[in-house]
Design a protein around this motif. Sequence first.
Motif, mmCIF file in Angstrom:
data_model
loop_
_atom_site.group_PDB
_atom_site.id
_atom_site.type_symbol
_atom_site.label_atom_id
_atom_site.label_comp_id
_atom_site.label_asym_id
_atom_site.label_seq_id
_atom_site.Cartn_x
_atom_site.Cartn_y
_atom_site.Cartn_z
ATOM 1 N N GLY A 1 25.867 11.599 15.776
ATOM 2 C CA GLY A 1 24.644 11.372 15.017
ATOM 3 C C GLY A 1 23.397 11.224 15.866
ATOM 4 N N SER A 2 22.239 11.212 15.198
ATOM 5 C CA SER A 2 20.955 11.176 15.894
ATOM 6 C C SER A 2 20.588 9.781 16.386
ATOM 7 N N TYR A 3 21.256 8.749 15.879
ATOM 8 C CA TYR A 3 20.991 7.398 16.364
ATOM 9 C C TYR A 3 21.839 7.059 17.595
ATOM 10 N N THR A 4 22.836 7.847 17.839
ATOM 11 C CA THR A 4 23.713 7.614 18.998
ATOM 12 C C THR A 4 23.762 8.889 19.841
ATOM 13 N N THR A 5 22.583 9.420 20.139
ATOM 14 C CA THR A 5 22.473 10.721 20.792
ATOM 15 C C THR A 5 23.324 10.827 22.050
ATOM 16 N N HIS A 6 23.271 9.798 22.887
ATOM 17 C CA HIS A 6 23.951 9.880 24.184
ATOM 18 C C HIS A 6 25.463 9.735 24.080
ATOM 19 N N MET A 7 25.977 9.365 22.917
ATOM 20 C CA MET A 7 27.412 9.161 22.781
ATOM 21 C C MET A 7 28.206 10.473 22.724
ATOM 22 N N TRP A 8 27.500 11.612 22.622
ATOM 23 C CA TRP A 8 28.223 12.887 22.656
ATOM 24 C C TRP A 8 29.082 12.968 23.915
ATOM 25 N N TYR A 9 28.612 12.343 24.975
ATOM 26 C CA TYR A 9 29.326 12.393 26.255
ATOM 27 C C TYR A 9 30.716 11.780 26.143
ATOM 28 N N ILE A 10 30.860 10.750 25.329
ATOM 29 C CA ILE A 10 32.143 10.065 25.204
ATOM 30 C C ILE A 10 33.173 10.984 24.552
ATOM 31 N N TYR A 11 32.763 11.725 23.524
ATOM 32 C CA TYR A 11 33.677 12.675 22.894
ATOM 33 C C TYR A 11 34.142 13.714 23.912
ATOM 34 N N MET A 12 33.187 14.201 24.713
ATOM 35 C CA MET A 12 33.534 15.185 25.740
ATOM 36 C C MET A 12 34.475 14.587 26.781
#
Length: 375
Positions: free
Chosen positions: A141-152
């Motif tokens: 989501g847009s409120y947790t932008t930097h969390m995409w890294y954790i999924y990766m």
Amino acid sequence: MKSQNRMPWVDVLRLVALLMVIVSHSVDIYNATPQADQSASFWGSFLGSSVRACVPLFAMMTGLLLLPSTESPSTIYRKRIPRVAIPALLWSVVYCLMPWIIGLCGGDAEVVRVFFPFEYAPSPELKDALANVALIPFDFGSYTTHMWYIYMLIGLYFALPFISSWVGNRTLVKTFMTLWAVSLAVPYVEWIVGSGALGVCEWNAFGMFYYFGGFAGYMILGWLLGRSEPQGSVWRSVVLGVVMFVAGFLATWHGHRTMSGLYTYEENPEMLELFWQFLSPNVALMTIGIFIIARRVSVRGEKMQRLLASFTRCSFGSYLVHYLFIGPATMVVAPLGLPIPAGVALTVLLVFAASWIVSALLYAVSGRAAKYIVG
């Protein structure tokens, strides 16, 4: 890692990568929306382009430190995935609730936009916040932008035992990395050719080089470059690293400036960030350049090594919480009227200090539970 096996230069590299992440998010406010001040757009593009190697560097360090793993898949998954997934889940909930909390404190949509510049329709309603929380397992989501890294990162952990089984085979590694290098050009091929490039279309996302693309290439590259002995003199490595970084940066910056004249984040964010993609030849060149230079860093003082180790221990927690402080730091620095580079530098220092202090305090007060809060 055990202390006797610690590589201080990796601690330096981790600190550099974390600061680059904070720089990237500190200039989001100049890149997410059109700027009346052309110097703001200039510096947003310049500084944003200069730090695109941040996440690839983290992926390279993951490979350096974990490859090859002799642990079973179940052991790897049980030991490593909860260590990043649980803290990320906890802080993602906090981020999703922030617009509602800001609303309770009297803040309006514009204040929320300062905290979250990529959210174009912020809502202070609790029901919307809870809906975003419910989506966390599937969408950062847009409120947790930097969390995409954790999924990766979790995806890399899933792949770790399989890559470990063949990473010692030089022929396989050489073949994979060659195909991975070719895959870095795929975004530009798709841009030029359009729909149908290399088999990618509306009903098929798995193009010709899909199975060789991705951050696993950076992970293997980190293992290759980090475990091999540096060749030649220190100055030769530094010059080579600088040349590679500058060449990659110029391509990245020029490409982003060109795209920013054609697109906006609201209209077409994918095209605007075409040259900012982490998996691109230009960003890979920047990443390798920095890694080569860092490989030559020597940290001799025991006190400095301990300080760097402390930063490393809190780095993941700092990454998780730093986005909370970007907005407040921006609001504190903006009225000072500093030149944009100086303002960004001060913002980065404030965000880094606040993030590290919070992470260190949580480690100090939560004991064994710290690994489930800040990793």
